[in-house]
Scaffold this motif. Structure first.
Motif, PDB file in Angstrom:
ATOM      1  N   GLU A   4      -3.840  -7.558  -1.192  1.00 51.95           N
ATOM      2  CA  GLU A   4      -3.039  -7.298  -0.049  1.00 51.95           C
ATOM      3  C   GLU A   4      -3.225  -5.899   0.370  1.00 51.95           C
ATOM      4  OE1 GLU A   4       0.512  -9.168   0.002  1.00 51.95           O
ATOM      5  OE2 GLU A   4      -0.071 -11.224  -0.222  1.00 51.95           O
ATOM      6  N   VAL A   5      -3.204  -5.023  -0.695  1.00 53.40           N
ATOM      7  CA  VAL A   5      -3.123  -3.643  -0.660  1.00 53.40           C
ATOM      8  C   VAL A   5      -4.419  -3.220  -0.019  1.00 53.40           C
ATOM      9  CG1 VAL A   5      -3.164  -1.427  -2.021  1.00 53.40           C
ATOM     10  CG2 VAL A   5      -1.441  -3.033  -2.317  1.00 53.40           C
ATOM     11  N   GLY A  13       0.794  -1.163   0.051  1.00 53.57           N
ATOM     12  CA  GLY A  13       0.112  -0.045   0.105  1.00 53.57           C
ATOM     13  C   GLY A  13       0.736   1.041  -0.032  1.00 53.57           C
ATOM     14  N   TRP A  14       1.205   1.798  -1.235  1.00 53.88           N
ATOM     15  CA  TRP A  14       1.907   2.873  -1.156  1.00 53.88           C
ATOM     16  C   TRP A  14       1.113   4.317  -1.049  1.00 53.88           C
ATOM     17  CZ3 TRP A  14       4.382   1.284  -6.699  1.00 53.88           C
ATOM     18  CH2 TRP A  14       5.257   0.062  -6.247  1.00 53.88           C
ATOM     19  N   GLY A  15       1.666   5.019  -0.619  1.00 50.82           N
ATOM     20  CA  GLY A  15       1.238   6.317  -0.792  1.00 50.82           C
ATOM     21  C   GLY A  15       1.334   7.099   0.888  1.00 50.82           C
ATOM     22  N   GLY A  27      -4.120   2.266  -2.636  1.00 45.79           N
ATOM     23  CA  GLY A  27      -2.554   2.050  -2.102  1.00 45.79           C
ATOM     24  C   GLY A  27      -2.936   1.834  -0.700  1.00 45.79           C
ATOM     25  N   SER A  28      -2.293   2.961   0.019  1.00 46.64           N
ATOM     26  CA  SER A  28      -2.275   2.980   1.599  1.00 46.64           C
ATOM     27  C   SER A  28      -3.665   3.416   2.280  1.00 46.64           C
ATOM     28  CB  SER A  28      -1.310   3.499   2.214  1.00 46.64           C
ATOM     29  OG  SER A  28      -1.533   5.271   1.748  1.00 46.64           O
ATOM     30  N   ALA A  87      -5.278  -1.020   3.236  1.00 44.35           N
ATOM     31  CA  ALA A  87      -5.839   0.278   3.325  1.00 44.35           C
ATOM     32  C   ALA A  87      -6.859   0.005   4.268  1.00 44.35           C
ATOM     33  CB  ALA A  87      -6.626   0.472   1.792  1.00 44.35           C
ATOM     34  N   GLU A  88      -7.682  -0.955   4.327  1.00 39.77           N
ATOM     35  CA  GLU A  88      -8.694  -1.050   5.365  1.00 39.77           C
ATOM     36  C   GLU A  88      -8.241  -1.034   6.929  1.00 39.77           C
ATOM     37  OE1 GLU A  88     -12.614  -3.980   5.813  1.00 39.77           O
ATOM     38  OE2 GLU A  88     -10.715  -4.869   5.393  1.00 39.77           O
TER      39      GLU A  88
END
Length: 253
Positions: free
Chosen positions: A118-119, A58-60, A94-95, A123-124
């Motif tokens: 998985e991302v 989760g990028w960001g 992402g994140s 995020a959740e």
């Protein structure tokens, strides 16, 4: 979200408009202190915290210029009371940083979409880290679950992805089909010279808001992201029946 090598949030987080993005490990008192620090936008007594956990999925974080451009856009909408009560779709979540920011700034509900299961889990987790109620007000969807015509249209869609994805006919169709007439489409993850191809890809379906166009260069916390980046914003035109039928076919192709 866009991220990459060197995407490390400063220890004190990042102030972006009416928001302050902070690492999850900070004590609540420290988060409160950071959110109260001047300068603050006019009419904003304190910044809204956006807490992000540490994860490779989760990028960001707000370090990348395009994430910052999107967060600034949400902040500006909030300042004009244009975000309260809206359904916001964060496509390429992402994140979850943009979805969390939207909830903090008054959105009624968020729809988080990503290609990586998985991302979506990450995020959740970040949504719950900020407020357990956010999870109840969020819908987590894999891109294959975005079915045009089968979901409530969003008043705002933010897609902070790369241009190669944003111009794909199936992506164009999915975004346009999920956006209500008059709703705002915010596209980022792009370079200024790529905007012409985006305008062409979305054709006559969007009226571009030139006043909301913005560019940014990396700050000291995002030196790895060389060069200028852009944000393109448009308003959805009312579609014809023929356009909707065509979009539905493209979105699932």
């Amino acid at each position: 979200e866009l991220s990459g090598q060197g995407d490390a949030m400063p220890a004190g987080g990042l102030r972006i408009g009416r928001l302050h993005v902070v690492p999850a490990g900070l004590a609540p008192e420290e988060v409160g202190r950071l959110c109260a620090l001047e300068p603050l936008p006019p009419g904003c007594p304190r910044a809204e915290p956006v807490r992000l956990g540490n994860s490779e999925n989760g990028w960001g974080t707000g370090c990348h210029p395009t994430t910052r451009l999107c967060l600034e856009f949400l902040s500006d909408l909030s300042a004009q009371d244009l975000l309260a009560g809206e359904v916001v779709m964060d496509y390429g979540t992402g994140s979850g940083v943009l979805a969390i920011a939207a909830m903090r700034l008054g959105a009624k509900r968020v729809v988080c979409v990503d290609v990586d299961p998985e991302v979506l889990v990450t995020a959740e987790q970040n949504l719950e880290l900020n407020d357990s109620l956010f999870v109840d007000l969020a819908e987590m969807l894999h891109v294959r679950e975005v079915v045009p015509g089968a979901m409530q249209p969003a008043g705002l869609i933010i897609a902070n992805i790369l241009v190669g994805q944003l111009v794909r006919p199936s992506m164009v169709a999915a975004l346009l089909s999920c956006l209500e007439p008059g709703g705002l489409l915010c596209l980022s993850g792009i370079r200024p010279e790529e905007c012409a191809s985006l305008r062409a890809a979305y054709g006559g379906s969007v009226d571009w808001e030139e006043a909301l166009y913005a560019e940014a260069e990396p700050g000291p916390e995002g030196k790895a992201y060389w060069g200028r980046w852009a944000r393109l914003v448009g308003r959805r035109r009312a579609p014809t029946r023929a356009e909707l039928e065509g979009l539905s076919e493209l979105a699932v192709s």
